[in-house]
Each structure stands twice: as structure tokens, then as C-alpha cells.
Write a protein that holds these residues in place. Structure first.
Motif, PDB file in Angstrom:
ATOM      1  N   SER A  16       0.791  -0.968   0.247  1.00  0.00           N
ATOM      2  CA  SER A  16      -0.140  -0.381   0.044  1.00  0.00           C
ATOM      3  C   SER A  16       0.727   1.273  -0.180  1.00  0.00           C
ATOM      4  N   THR A  17       2.209   1.176   0.923  1.00  0.00           N
ATOM      5  CA  THR A  17       2.848   2.327   0.567  1.00  0.00           C
ATOM      6  C   THR A  17       3.662   2.859  -0.847  1.00  0.00           C
ATOM      7  N   SER A  19       2.135   1.662  -3.242  1.00  0.00           N
ATOM      8  CA  SER A  19       0.726   2.284  -4.295  1.00  0.00           C
ATOM      9  C   SER A  19       1.043   3.666  -3.588  1.00  0.00           C
ATOM     10  N   TYR A  20       0.881   3.954  -2.664  1.00  0.00           N
ATOM     11  CA  TYR A  20       0.353   5.677  -2.792  1.00  0.00           C
ATOM     12  C   TYR A  20       1.514   6.154  -2.922  1.00  0.00           C
ATOM     13  N   ASN A  23       1.509   7.174  -7.132  1.00  0.00           N
ATOM     14  CA  ASN A  23       0.332   7.901  -7.464  1.00  0.00           C
ATOM     15  C   ASN A  23       0.346   9.078  -7.036  1.00  0.00           C
ATOM     16  N   SER A  25       0.575  10.167  -3.670  1.00  0.00           N
ATOM     17  CA  SER A  25      -0.450  11.086  -2.279  1.00  0.00           C
ATOM     18  C   SER A  25       0.771  11.293  -1.208  1.00  0.00           C
ATOM     19  N   THR A  26       0.142  12.412  -0.025  1.00  0.00           N
ATOM     20  CA  THR A  26       0.888  13.282   0.463  1.00  0.00           C
ATOM     21  C   THR A  26       1.200  11.757   2.093  1.00  0.00           C
ATOM     22  N   LYS A  27      -0.028  11.050   1.897  1.00  0.00           N
ATOM     23  CA  LYS A  27       0.359   9.687   3.054  1.00  0.00           C
ATOM     24  C   LYS A  27       1.705   9.566   2.864  1.00  0.00           C
ATOM     25  N   LYS A  56      -9.994   3.452 -10.741  1.00  0.00           N
ATOM     26  CA  LYS A  56     -10.304   5.030 -10.942  1.00  0.00           C
ATOM     27  C   LYS A  56     -11.726   5.469 -11.890  1.00  0.00           C
TER      28      LYS A  56
END
Length: 324
Positions: A16-17, A19-20, A23, A25-27, A56
């Protein structure tokens, strides 16, 4: 081929990290994201477009479904579609054949433009019921997720027959189109209605298929039975060109013995000798308007059904019968 799992393993982080990070992501911290992106490049990672589009629910790709790619008709039509789509950040894929129909339910495209009489109306309604956005160019369907952009076939065919009759012709052939084609059906029905208004017309239909060989075959049959000058309405220009090709090898002259009018005003007709009389409309506009309407449907904006108007282009291929 490297996967997100391979990147996660090498980076020592979770899937998941990764993937973030990929893409934007600010996570994920900038330092971790930079590390993951570098590893992805090192492993030559290529994102799975199909999986991404499913998540999406958009691909920015429109499917254009055609019966076939043959003839000179489709170039301007597709150019009109492409110009409109590209100006809005969309691309298109052009499809033919039943296997490509699965692109809609599998959500490989964001919407469909259909000019394909092998695509059943029942199938299109099912897709529309499932929420897919569709523009049809070859049939009349009523559904909130379907829009119609059709040709004024009836007006065009009526103009053609009236033109022949105004020139004094009373012996008229019509070369039909492929069975199941909406445009061909609309045109031939209008021809029959127009001819029925006159009591002194000798009228006959010959089978056609919207291609040059069909026009050549029709010309052969007409010349075999030739006794006096005749007029011929070819339901599209491709068949008219086929007639020209065949008649060029005979003693019969276009515009003198065999008087021909077509439908579509394709570019090739501009160079025929004598110039082919035909029914004109803008294929590019037809394609552009269809694309505009589909994008409105995708954006959940109101789009009214529309018809593309036609006009008559006179030509020397139809002479005045009284002068012969």
C-alpha cells in the motif's frame, strides 16, 4: 515484469505504501516516495493500466465501433471524432467485430460511439442499463445513457429522387445497401415513398452492399437490359464509383445513357468525370458532434438527440432526359 510487490520487497515497505508513492499521495514522506520511485525505475516497473482504470473508473479512452473499415467514407468521420476528443484530453480506439464489444462491460473505455449494425440494440440497452454512456449513429434508441446523432437520410433520399424526376427521368433504378443497415433502410424507404407519388415512374431496385463491387454488378445488370436512358440512385457513393468503373469499359456513357446520383459526397467523387451528383453532408461534423454528445453524457450533462442535415450537389452525371 516487475510488480508493486517486487518494489515493496526491495524497498522494505508495504504494498500500500508503494501504491501511495507511485500515485503521488501525501500519505508517504517525500524521502520514502523518492526511494520507491527510484526502485521502480531501476526495476523498469510499468503500471497495470487495466487495474488502474478499474480503480479510478476512467480510462480517458473512447471506443468507436464500426461495421468495417472499408471504403473512403470513414476517414473524415474519424477525424472529426478524434479532433473533438483530443481537445478534451481523450483518446480513441477504433473497433470492429463482436469480440471488441466486451470493451464496454469490462470498462476498458469510458464511453462508446457506435456505427456498427452488428451491435444489437438489445445489447446496447443492457450496457446503458449498467450505466455505460453511448452515442449511436445508426439507430434510434431511447435511454438516459444513450444519445442519437443521426443523418437526415430521408431528406437526402427524397432530394435525390426529386432531382432525377425534375430532370425528366421516368425510368429509375435504386441500388440498395446492406441488409440491417439503418442508413440504407431509411434511404430506400424514402425512395419508395418518393416514387409512389408519381404514377408514370418505371422503378426497380437492385441489391447493393455499399461497396464498389456492388456498383459494378448493378451496372452490368442495367446495361444487359438497356433499351433507353435510365437514372440510377446509388444509396452511397462507393457503389456509384463502382458503376463508373464498369461503364468505363462499355459503350455506355455516364450522364448520357446511364444517369447516376450517389449519397455521401466522398472526396473521390470530386474527381469523377463527369462530376457525380450526390447528397452532401459533413462526415467530419457528424463525427465531431457525436463525440461532443458522448462527452456530455460522461459529464452527466444534458445532450439532446441531433440530426445532421444534408444538401444536394448537382453534377453532370445526371443530364436532362429531354436533351438525349
Amino acid at each position: 515484469m516487475a510488480s508493486i510487490k517486487d518494489i515493496a520487497k526491495q524497498a522494505g515497505v508495504s504494498i500500500s505504501t508503494v501504491s501511495y508513492a507511485l500515485n503521488g499521495s501525501t500519505k508517504v514522506t517525500e524521502e520514502t516516495a523518492a526511494k520507491i520511485v527510484a526502485i521502480a525505475k531501476e526495476l523498469n516497473y510499468v503500471p497495470n493500466a487495466a487495474a488502474r482504470s478499474l480503480k479510478k473508473r476512467e480510462t480517458n479512452i473512447i471506443g468507436v465501433f464500426l461495421t468495417n473499415y472499408g471504403g473512403a467514407f470513414y476517414g473524415q468521420l474519424l477525424q472529426g471524432i478524434q479532433d473533438t476528443l483530443s481537445s478534451k484530453g481523450y483518446e480513441m480506439i477504433v473497433c470492429s467485430g463482436k469480440e471488441s464489444h466486451r470493451f464496454i462491460p469490462e470498462r476498458m473505455i469510458d464511453g462508446a460511439i457506435v456505427l456498427d449494425y452488428y451491435f444489437s440494440s438489445a445489447e446496447l440497452i443492457r450496457h446503458a442499463d449498467a450505466g455505460h454512456k453511448i452515442v449511436v449513429m445508426d439507430r434510434e434508441l431511447t435511454h438516459p445513457n444513450i444519445n442519437q446523432v443521426l443523418l437526415h437520410n430521408t431528406s437526402g433520399a427524397t432530394l435525390a429522387i426529386d432531382y432525377l424526376i425534375e430532370k425528366g427521368h421516368r425510368k429509375i433504378y435504386a441500388i440498395t445497401g446492406p441488409e440491417g443497415s439503418y442508413d440504407a433502410t431509411q434511404r430506400i424507404e424514402a425512395v419508395r415513398q418518393s416514387v409512389a407519388r408519381y404514377s408514370d415512374i418505371e422503378y426497380q431496385e437492385l441489391p447493393g452492399d455499399f461497396n464498389k463491387p456492388a456498383g459494378e454488378k448493378a451496372a452490368e445488370q442495367i446495361t444487359k437490359n438497356f433499351t433507353t436512358p435510365v437514372a440510377v440512385f446509388c444509396l452511397n457513393d462507393e457503389m456509384a464509383i463502382g458503376m463508373y468503373n464498369y461503364l468505363a469499359k462499355t459503350k455506355y456513357e455516364v450522364g448520357k445513357d446511364i444517369h447516376i446520383i450517389g449519397f455521401d459526397n466522398i472526396e473521390l467523387t470530386h474527381y469523377t468525370q463527369p462530376r457525380l451528383a450526390t447528397i452532401d453532408y459533413s462526415e467530419r461534423k457528424w463525427g465531431a458532434v457525436s463525440a461532443e454528445h458522448l462527452l456530455k453524457l460522461i459529464a452527466n450533462e444534458k445532450a439532446e438527440n441531433e440530426r445532421i442535415y444534408v444538401t444536394l450537389i448537382p453534377g453532370e452525371s445526371v443530364g436532362n432526359i429531354s436533351s438525349n
